[in-house]
Design a protein around this motif. Structure first.
Motif, PDB file in Angstrom:
ATOM      1  N   ILE A 115       4.640  63.766 -18.252  1.00 56.14           N
ATOM      2  CA  ILE A 115       3.727  62.656 -17.957  1.00 56.14           C
ATOM      3  C   ILE A 115       4.474  61.330 -17.987  1.00 56.14           C
ATOM      4  CG2 ILE A 115       1.746  61.347 -18.843  1.00 56.14           C
ATOM      5  CD1 ILE A 115       0.525  64.019 -19.711  1.00 56.14           C
ATOM      6  N   ASN A 116       5.333  61.135 -18.988  1.00 56.73           N
ATOM      7  CA  ASN A 116       6.090  59.879 -19.100  1.00 56.73           C
ATOM      8  C   ASN A 116       7.001  59.648 -17.908  1.00 56.73           C
ATOM      9  OD1 ASN A 116       4.992  59.071 -21.544  1.00 56.73           O
ATOM     10  ND2 ASN A 116       6.535  60.135 -22.761  1.00 56.73           N
ATOM     11  N   GLU A 117       7.523  60.731 -17.342  1.00 58.67           N
ATOM     12  CA  GLU A 117       8.442  60.614 -16.208  1.00 58.67           C
ATOM     13  C   GLU A 117       7.725  60.565 -14.862  1.00 58.67           C
ATOM     14  OE1 GLU A 117      11.126  63.864 -16.603  1.00 58.67           O
ATOM     15  OE2 GLU A 117      12.198  62.985 -18.323  1.00 58.67           O
ATOM     16  N   SER A 118       6.405  60.725 -14.883  1.00 60.78           N
ATOM     17  CA  SER A 118       5.641  60.714 -13.627  1.00 60.78           C
ATOM     18  C   SER A 118       5.517  59.297 -13.078  1.00 60.78           C
ATOM     19  CB  SER A 118       4.251  61.309 -13.847  1.00 60.78           C
ATOM     20  OG  SER A 118       3.443  61.131 -12.706  1.00 60.78           O
ATOM     21  N   ASP A 119       5.802  59.160 -11.802  1.00 58.12           N
ATOM     22  CA  ASP A 119       5.647  57.850 -11.153  1.00 58.12           C
ATOM     23  C   ASP A 119       4.190  57.539 -10.846  1.00 58.12           C
ATOM     24  OD1 ASP A 119       8.395  57.369 -11.163  1.00 58.12           O
ATOM     25  OD2 ASP A 119       8.686  58.421  -9.246  1.00 58.12           O
ATOM     26  N   LEU A 120       3.330  58.553 -10.977  1.00 56.14           N
ATOM     27  CA  LEU A 120       1.915  58.353 -10.626  1.00 56.14           C
ATOM     28  C   LEU A 120       1.037  58.154 -11.843  1.00 56.14           C
ATOM     29  CD1 LEU A 120      -0.267  58.256  -8.464  1.00 56.14           C
ATOM     30  CD2 LEU A 120      -0.381  60.767  -8.549  1.00 56.14           C
ATOM     31  N   ILE A 121       1.221  58.985 -12.889  1.00 52.70           N
ATOM     32  CA  ILE A 121       0.318  58.913 -14.045  1.00 52.70           C
ATOM     33  C   ILE A 121       1.053  58.594 -15.347  1.00 52.70           C
ATOM     34  CG2 ILE A 121      -1.319  60.528 -12.996  1.00 52.70           C
ATOM     35  CD1 ILE A 121      -0.250  62.681 -14.934  1.00 52.70           C
ATOM     36  N   GLY A 122       2.284  58.137 -15.248  1.00 51.90           N
ATOM     37  CA  GLY A 122       3.017  57.758 -16.448  1.00 51.90           C
ATOM     38  C   GLY A 122       2.380  56.564 -17.138  1.00 51.90           C
ATOM     39  N   PRO A 123       2.793  56.251 -18.372  1.00 48.53           N
ATOM     40  CA  PRO A 123       2.235  55.103 -19.115  1.00 48.53           C
ATOM     41  C   PRO A 123       2.335  53.814 -18.304  1.00 48.53           C
ATOM     42  CG  PRO A 123       3.612  56.433 -20.549  1.00 48.53           C
ATOM     43  CD  PRO A 123       3.803  56.978 -19.163  1.00 48.53           C
ATOM     44  N   ARG A 124       1.244  53.058 -18.342  1.00 51.01           N
ATOM     45  CA  ARG A 124       1.129  51.770 -17.665  1.00 51.01           C
ATOM     46  C   ARG A 124       1.144  51.882 -16.134  1.00 51.01           C
ATOM     47  NH1 ARG A 124       3.700  51.312 -22.245  1.00 51.01           N
ATOM     48  NH2 ARG A 124       5.687  51.939 -21.343  1.00 51.01           N
ATOM     49  N   LYS A 125       1.018  53.092 -15.620  1.00 52.61           N
ATOM     50  CA  LYS A 125       0.847  53.279 -14.177  1.00 52.61           C
ATOM     51  C   LYS A 125      -0.643  53.251 -13.849  1.00 52.61           C
ATOM     52  CE  LYS A 125       5.256  54.161 -13.377  1.00 52.61           C
ATOM     53  NZ  LYS A 125       6.112  53.277 -12.561  1.00 52.61           N
TER      54      LYS A 125
END
Length: 381
Positions: A115-125
């Motif tokens: 999740i942290n590495e996701s460009d779509l649903i990562g933190p502050r996305k």
């Protein structure tokens, strides 16, 4: 007490093997199962047994971990038909499972890493905020540090679908064990849910997951939105050998199966001893297993079917015609009769529970009934 519950089996095509299907999912496959049948036919019981068998298979084999499963159920109540209601319940169950103390730390860390590495649903996305606003139960998983954001979000259906798919991709790729998702009573699903399910189930990137979608086949005709969803998913995956789709239709028990079920329930080794009782019950129920059990309970309540403490066996002393007269033609009336015989306090509790669309714990039920802390009697009930 009533007769012991038997183990009758519906005369329907054999369901997919818990052994082979769970292993297929564990080794990177993705399965979709459409499970149809009338109300009371045993769809939910079949799924629960399938999961139990899959758990036992993994426990007795050299598989590194057990099954993860989550479920959600649609309701006929108008106020509970909010978009994604069953999907939200399923995600709530999944989030609770992953947040539990004692669950595999490496698995949780892998989920958070994805999740942290996701460009779509990562933190502050923006996608992170979309999922939080749509499915609040996911908040703990979306940011383990508990950060929050009040940034405006785009809550379009397409954005929610994309973010939900990304969440599932993060979950499934982190799991070293199969994930089984059970969505029940889809005949009452909403348009947004059908759109979401069609989008998720058509994606070929999902792995290690099985979706079981259950519905009342007599309430889903060719023009029903769910029928169109099934056709769309089937078409999108028809050329994908690895990601298979199966349809399972459950049917009523045959007269022979009803006879065996009743013989097992009243502890008779010779099924011929219950032939008249079974025939009378079958005529009333047409083999629907839920109706069969209700009919047996009704006969016990009326003391027509009784346990003879002198002979240590279940007995009845009336003819087949008389047996039929003691059973209601309407299972709803049978259940109403059971409710009328309950204490008034329990009847009141059932009225309150009927207005709650989702499963509720005893503490919340007690608060709604203004019983404060004195609700242990209902827990026992």
């Amino acid at each position: 007490s009533g007769p012991a519950e038997g183990n009758g089996s519906a005369d329907s095509p054999s369901p997919p093997s818990a052994n082979s299907d769970a292993q297929d999912v564990a080794y990177g496959g993705a399965r979709v199962i459409w499970l149809g049948g009338y109300s009371g036919i045993g769809k939910t019981a079949l799924v629960n047994e399938f999961i139990r068998q899959a758990q036992r298979t993994c426990a007795s084999s050299n598989e590194p971990a057990s099954i993860v499963h989550a479920s959600g159920k649609y309701s006929q109540r108008i106020e509970s038909s909010a978009p994604f209601s069953a999907i939200a319940d399923m995600l709530d169950t999944l989030a609770s499972h992953l947040s539990k103390e004692g669950e595999k730390t490496s698995e949780k860390e892998a989920v958070w890493k994805n999740i942290n590495e996701s460009d779509l649903i990562g933190p502050r996305k923006e996608g992170n905020n979309i999922l939080r606003s749509t499915f609040p139960a996911l908040s703990k998983l979306l940011d383990k540090d508990g950060n929050d954001s009040s940034s405006p979000v785009n809550t379009s259906l397409n954005a929610i679908k994309e973010c939900t798919l990304e969440f599932f991709l993060c979950i499934c790729s982190a799991f070293s064990r199969p994930l089984i998702i059970f969505i029940d009573d889809l005949q009452w699903g909403d348009a947004a849910s059908f759109d979401m399910l069609g989008f998720l189930l058509s994606d070929k990137g999902l792995t290690n997951v099985m979706f079981i979608c259950s519905f009342r086949s007599n309430e889903v005709d060719d023009d029903h939105p769910f029928t169109k969803t099934m056709a769309s998913v089937q078409k999108s995956r028809e050329d994908d050998v690895k990601n298979s789709i199966e349809s399972v239709d459950l049917f009523s028990l045959s007269p022979e199966a009803v006879t065996e079920f009743i013989a097992d329930s009243v502890k008779k080794e010779d099924s011929g001893e219950v032939s008249e009782l079974a025939e009378a019950i079958y005529i009333k129920t047409m083999g629907n297993i839920f109706f069969v059990m209700q009919a047996l309970e009704e006969l016990v309540r009326k003391n027509i079917l009784f346990y003879d403490i002198m002979c240590f066996e279940w007995r009845w002393v009336v003819s087949k015609v008389e047996l039929a007269n003691y059973m209601s033609d309407d299972v709803v009336e049978t259940i109403k009769g059971k409710i009328r015989e309950l204490p008034c306090a329990i009847q009141h509790m059932l009225v309150v529970m009927a207005h709650i669309p989702n499963p509720v714990d005893v503490a919340l039920l007690a608060q709604l009934m203004n019983y404060g802390g004195g609700y242990t009697q209902f827990d026992k009930a």
